[in-house]
Design a protein around this motif. Structure first.
Motif, PDB file in Angstrom:
ATOM      1  N   ILE A  50       7.807  -8.009  -0.445  1.00 46.14           N
ATOM      2  CA  ILE A  50       6.743  -8.625  -1.226  1.00 46.14           C
ATOM      3  C   ILE A  50       7.317  -9.806  -2.004  1.00 46.14           C
ATOM      4  CG2 ILE A  50       5.351  -6.527  -1.400  1.00 46.14           C
ATOM      5  CD1 ILE A  50       6.369  -6.071  -4.163  1.00 46.14           C
ATOM      6  N   SER A  51       6.460 -10.764  -2.308  1.00 46.31           N
ATOM      7  CA  SER A  51       6.903 -11.980  -2.984  1.00 46.31           C
ATOM      8  C   SER A  51       7.128 -11.712  -4.474  1.00 46.31           C
ATOM      9  CB  SER A  51       5.859 -13.080  -2.794  1.00 46.31           C
ATOM     10  OG  SER A  51       4.667 -12.723  -3.452  1.00 46.31           O
ATOM     11  N   PRO A  52       7.750 -12.641  -5.179  1.00 41.21           N
ATOM     12  CA  PRO A  52       7.966 -12.438  -6.615  1.00 41.21           C
ATOM     13  C   PRO A  52       6.666 -12.213  -7.397  1.00 41.21           C
ATOM     14  CG  PRO A  52       9.326 -14.250  -5.842  1.00 41.21           C
ATOM     15  CD  PRO A  52       8.397 -13.879  -4.711  1.00 41.21           C
ATOM     16  N   ASN A  53       5.546 -12.752  -6.885  1.00 40.04           N
ATOM     17  CA  ASN A  53       4.267 -12.537  -7.565  1.00 40.04           C
ATOM     18  C   ASN A  53       3.552 -11.285  -7.051  1.00 40.04           C
ATOM     19  OD1 ASN A  53       3.416 -13.372  -5.091  1.00 40.04           O
ATOM     20  ND2 ASN A  53       2.358 -15.201  -5.798  1.00 40.04           N
ATOM     21  N   ARG A  54       4.289 -10.472  -6.308  1.00 41.49           N
ATOM     22  CA  ARG A  54       3.860  -9.150  -5.820  1.00 41.49           C
ATOM     23  C   ARG A  54       2.806  -9.213  -4.713  1.00 41.49           C
ATOM     24  NH1 ARG A  54       7.912  -9.196  -8.690  1.00 41.49           N
ATOM     25  NH2 ARG A  54       8.398  -7.531 -10.151  1.00 41.49           N
ATOM     26  N   ARG A  55       2.755 -10.293  -3.987  1.00 42.93           N
ATOM     27  CA  ARG A  55       1.882 -10.357  -2.812  1.00 42.93           C
ATOM     28  C   ARG A  55       2.680  -9.883  -1.603  1.00 42.93           C
ATOM     29  NH1 ARG A  55      -0.039 -16.009  -4.477  1.00 42.93           N
ATOM     30  NH2 ARG A  55      -1.808 -15.529  -5.801  1.00 42.93           N
ATOM     31  N   PRO A  56       2.120  -8.978  -0.811  1.00 45.74           N
ATOM     32  CA  PRO A  56       2.850  -8.477   0.367  1.00 45.74           C
ATOM     33  C   PRO A  56       3.054  -9.557   1.425  1.00 45.74           C
ATOM     34  CG  PRO A  56       0.991  -7.049  -0.182  1.00 45.74           C
ATOM     35  CD  PRO A  56       0.852  -8.283  -1.021  1.00 45.74           C
ATOM     36  N   HIS A  57       4.223  -9.538   2.049  1.00 42.72           N
ATOM     37  CA  HIS A  57       4.500 -10.372   3.208  1.00 42.72           C
ATOM     38  C   HIS A  57       3.971  -9.650   4.448  1.00 42.72           C
ATOM     39  CE1 HIS A  57       6.927 -13.197   0.989  1.00 42.72           C
ATOM     40  NE2 HIS A  57       7.809 -12.284   0.641  1.00 42.72           N
ATOM     41  N   PRO A  58       3.737 -10.347   5.559  1.00 45.17           N
ATOM     42  CA  PRO A  58       3.257  -9.687   6.774  1.00 45.17           C
ATOM     43  C   PRO A  58       4.150  -8.538   7.244  1.00 45.17           C
ATOM     44  CG  PRO A  58       3.015 -12.052   6.991  1.00 45.17           C
ATOM     45  CD  PRO A  58       3.773 -11.800   5.700  1.00 45.17           C
ATOM     46  N   ALA A  59       5.431  -8.606   6.947  1.00 46.36           N
ATOM     47  CA  ALA A  59       6.341  -7.528   7.354  1.00 46.36           C
ATOM     48  C   ALA A  59       5.963  -6.190   6.726  1.00 46.36           C
ATOM     49  CB  ALA A  59       7.775  -7.883   6.992  1.00 46.36           C
ATOM     50  N   MET A  60       5.231  -6.223   5.616  1.00 46.77           N
ATOM     51  CA  MET A  60       4.811  -4.988   4.962  1.00 46.77           C
ATOM     52  C   MET A  60       3.905  -4.170   5.884  1.00 46.77           C
ATOM     53  SD  MET A  60       4.926  -3.034   2.301  1.00 46.77           S
ATOM     54  CE  MET A  60       5.264  -3.888   0.795  1.00 46.77           C
ATOM     55  N   ILE A  61       3.049  -4.840   6.647  1.00 45.57           N
ATOM     56  CA  ILE A  61       2.159  -4.152   7.580  1.00 45.57           C
ATOM     57  C   ILE A  61       2.983  -3.471   8.667  1.00 45.57           C
ATOM     58  CG2 ILE A  61       0.234  -4.421   9.189  1.00 45.57           C
ATOM     59  CD1 ILE A  61      -0.504  -4.997   6.257  1.00 45.57           C
ATOM     60  N   GLU A  62       3.993  -4.159   9.175  1.00 43.95           N
ATOM     61  CA  GLU A  62       4.869  -3.564  10.182  1.00 43.95           C
ATOM     62  C   GLU A  62       5.595  -2.355   9.617  1.00 43.95           C
ATOM     63  OE1 GLU A  62       7.349  -6.178  12.590  1.00 43.95           O
ATOM     64  OE2 GLU A  62       6.214  -7.851  11.731  1.00 43.95           O
ATOM     65  N   PHE A  63       6.108  -2.493   8.405  1.00 45.48           N
ATOM     66  CA  PHE A  63       6.833  -1.384   7.786  1.00 45.48           C
ATOM     67  C   PHE A  63       5.931  -0.179   7.579  1.00 45.48           C
ATOM     68  CE2 PHE A  63       8.021   0.893   3.890  1.00 45.48           C
ATOM     69  CZ  PHE A  63       9.175   1.486   4.373  1.00 45.48           C
ATOM     70  N   LYS A  64       4.698  -0.422   7.176  1.00 40.16           N
ATOM     71  CA  LYS A  64       3.744   0.670   6.973  1.00 40.16           C
ATOM     72  C   LYS A  64       3.587   1.484   8.251  1.00 40.16           C
ATOM     73  CE  LYS A  64      -1.051   1.522   5.687  1.00 40.16           C
ATOM     74  NZ  LYS A  64      -2.336   0.914   5.346  1.00 40.16           N
ATOM     75  N   LYS A  65       3.496   0.807   9.379  1.00 39.50           N
ATOM     76  CA  LYS A  65       3.363   1.489  10.663  1.00 39.50           C
ATOM     77  C   LYS A  65       4.634   2.273  11.004  1.00 39.50           C
ATOM     78  CE  LYS A  65       1.926   2.466  14.814  1.00 39.50           C
ATOM     79  NZ  LYS A  65       1.302   3.746  14.979  1.00 39.50           N
ATOM     80  N   CYS A  66       5.791   1.658  10.787  1.00 41.04           N
ATOM     81  CA  CYS A  66       7.059   2.324  11.121  1.00 41.04           C
ATOM     82  C   CYS A  66       7.327   3.538  10.250  1.00 41.04           C
ATOM     83  CB  CYS A  66       8.214   1.339  10.985  1.00 41.04           C
ATOM     84  SG  CYS A  66       8.167   0.005  12.175  1.00 41.04           S
ATOM     85  N   ALA A  67       6.891   3.486   8.993  1.00 41.60           N
ATOM     86  CA  ALA A  67       7.204   4.558   8.045  1.00 41.60           C
ATOM     87  C   ALA A  67       6.143   5.652   7.991  1.00 41.60           C
ATOM     88  CB  ALA A  67       7.400   3.962   6.655  1.00 41.60           C
ATOM     89  N   GLN A  68       5.049   5.490   8.720  1.00 45.55           N
ATOM     90  CA  GLN A  68       3.987   6.495   8.624  1.00 45.55           C
ATOM     91  C   GLN A  68       4.497   7.860   9.076  1.00 45.55           C
ATOM     92  OE1 GLN A  68       0.909   4.885  11.101  1.00 45.55           O
ATOM     93  NE2 GLN A  68       1.620   5.909  12.921  1.00 45.55           N
ATOM     94  N   PRO A  69       4.027   8.927   8.430  1.00 44.02           N
ATOM     95  CA  PRO A  69       4.531  10.266   8.743  1.00 44.02           C
ATOM     96  C   PRO A  69       3.935  10.885   9.994  1.00 44.02           C
ATOM     97  CG  PRO A  69       2.903  10.405   7.016  1.00 44.02           C
ATOM     98  CD  PRO A  69       3.107   8.943   7.298  1.00 44.02           C
ATOM     99  N   VAL A  70       2.968  10.213  10.598  1.00 46.28           N
ATOM    100  CA  VAL A  70       2.285  10.756  11.765  1.00 46.28           C
ATOM    101  C   VAL A  70       2.279   9.714  12.876  1.00 46.28           C
ATOM    102  CG1 VAL A  70       0.120  11.717  12.631  1.00 46.28           C
ATOM    103  CG2 VAL A  70       0.750  12.064  10.250  1.00 46.28           C
TER     104      VAL A  70
END
Length: 112
Positions: free
Chosen positions: A55-75
């Motif tokens: 996420i950026s210094p102003n706390r806006r998520p970068h597109p990589a956050m969406i990828e990480f969400k998918k990789c880290a999902q428990p299911v």
């Protein structure tokens, strides 16, 4: 991620910086931007090393956050066609120590 998920004990894909480490600045037109390595004229710096987070210094998520969400999902959901129009859905628990009892799955099969 298939290799990491299927090879027990294999690790990788670690997040080094959660938040970009930039300093809020304004240019001559009043436009805000985040300064980092080399932006202050120093000769020795690590280039973009401090602006490589999720996420950026102003706390806006970068597109990589969406990828990480998918990789880290428990299911995980695995689909395969069995033939004759039959679809198999397999739900995989990626948690090591707990069940999926706290998760509700809602799904629909739609035909266009």
């Amino acid at each position: 991620w298939d290799v990491i998920k299927n090879a027990h004990g294999l690790q990788g894909g670690f997040i080094w910086d959660w938040i970009d480490q930039g300093i809020l600045m304004k240019d001559e037109n009043g436009r805000e931007w985040h300064a980092y390595g080399g932006d202050f004229g120093e000769a020795s710096h690590d280039a973009n090393f401090n602006i490589n987070g999720m996420i950026s210094p102003n706390r806006r998520p970068h597109p990589a956050m969406i990828e990480f969400k998918k990789c880290a999902q428990p299911v995980d959901f695995e689909f395969s066609w069995l033939g004759d129009g039959q679809l198999e859905l397999r739900i995989v628990n990626r948690r090591y120590f707990t069940t999926l009892d706290d998760i509700t799955v809602v799904w629909a099969l739609r035909v266009n």
